[in-house]
Scaffold this active site. Structure first.
Site, short mmCIF file in Angstrom:
data_model
loop_
_atom_site.label_atom_id
_atom_site.label_comp_id
_atom_site.label_asym_id
_atom_site.label_seq_id
_atom_site.Cartn_x
_atom_site.Cartn_y
_atom_site.Cartn_z
N GLU A 147 1.09 -1.49 -0.46
CA GLU A 147 -0.06 0.17 -0.09
C GLU A 147 1.16 1.29 0.08
O GLU A 147 1.51 1.26 0.14
CB GLU A 147 -1.03 0.04 1.50
CG GLU A 147 -1.66 -1.25 1.09
CD GLU A 147 -3.45 -1.36 1.92
OE1 GLU A 147 -3.69 0.06 2.25
OE2 GLU A 147 -3.76 -1.77 2.48
N LYS A 193 0.75 3.72 -5.30
CA LYS A 193 0.96 3.25 -5.05
C LYS A 193 1.80 2.84 -6.69
O LYS A 193 3.33 1.82 -6.58
CB LYS A 193 0.51 1.76 -5.55
CG LYS A 193 -0.23 1.66 -4.15
CD LYS A 193 -1.92 0.32 -3.85
CE LYS A 193 -3.02 0.88 -3.34
NZ LYS A 193 -4.18 0.06 -3.81
#
Length: 263
Positions: A3, A52
């Site tokens: 993440e 990301k």
DNA sequence: ACCTCATGAGTAG
DNA sequence: TACTCCTGAGGTA
């Protein structure tokens, strides 16, 4: 652990070890070989993370764009530990440091100027310093105008970039919001809270290198196995209301939440 | 030796 | 909504 917080850490690692240096790039597995040749032995100007996505800018106007996807992983080693383990798509190294990339969804070399189009599609990133609150404003605008469930909006990288399945579940729990609530049904104060809490949690994530979302667990040494409120806790008792945490599938991803606390 | 699962996302229909 | 791609870890046998 892909993440946004971990991508920030990767960018930091690259800047610490490689920024301003000529680095070697190759592809032991072979699938990245022709791209690797274009940046091999070039100077890394800067590593950047947005959501990301990781961008490695080189001194020949080329950028290596990397997205780990759900399987991708980095492994850092001392350069003398240079045996190839598994499917190493790309290896970045100098005499002092080495990083192996395996299983990414994307690892490609693109003209730096062409990256702008992609960057413009990404929503505001909570790890990005935002003194004028422009990112917060963009997030609030997008959410308040959408009829989609907030559980989907938080996973949409054009709404907010860097949030994944863990942070999605935890942020909604902390805000006490039912994941099915349409964005347009939320109060402004609730949407603001979601943004502010994302900033707070991801900052902790960048510092700790783990998604610790129960702040009372932060004082503990190491990473607690009880670091989250609802993620992967289906069937267990909620830490807060003592009701049962549930799991369901939302847009083919597992969604964890507590009906007792989130309504 | 298998089987399932994972912190993601694009595309087709 | 379903299918596709990427790879390794952990469990069961």
């Amino acid at each position: 652990m892909p993440e946004g917080h971990s991508v920030q850490r990767t960018a930091n690692w690259f800047n610490e070890h490689f920024k301003g240096q000529k680095i070697k790039v190759d592809s032991p597995q072979g699938r990245f070989s022709s791209d690797a040749k274009r940046i091999n032995n070039r100077v890394l100007v800067k590593a950047r993370a947005i959501g990301k996505q990781l961008f490695l800018d080189f001194d020949n106007d080329l950028t290596c764009r990397i997205h780990l996807g759900i399987y991708g992983k980095w492994r850092y080693s001392e350069p003398f530990h240079n045996e190839i383990v598994g499917e190493v798509r790309a290896r970045f190294y100098t005499k002092a440091a080495l990083a192996d990339l395996r299983g990414p969804t994307y690892c490609q070399v693109v003209a730096t100027e062409d990256m702008v189009h992609l960057e413009n599609k990404l929503g505001p990133d909570p790890t990005n310093p935002d003194p004028r609150k422009l990112n917060q404003k963009r997030f609030i605008e997008k959410v308040s105008k959408s009829k989609s469930a907030i559980g989907l909006l938080l996973m949409n990288q054009s709404v907010i970039s860097g949030i994944g399945n863990v942070y999605r579940a935890e942020i909604l729990f902390r805000a006490g919001i039912d994941p099915h609530t349409p964005g347009s049904n939320l109060l402004m104060s609730q949407i603001t809270e979601l943004w502010v809490d994302s900033v707070k949690l991801m900052k902790i994530g960048v510092q700790k290198g783990a998604m610790v979302t129960r702040e009372d667990q932060l004082a503990k040494r190491g990473i607690s196995s009880e670091r989250n409120y609802v993620y992967k806790r289906e069937g267990f008792k909620c830490f807060r209301c003592k009701g049962t945490v549930v799991i369901e599938v939302m847009a083919s991803r597992k969604l964890y939440w507590c009906p007792g606390c989130q309504n």
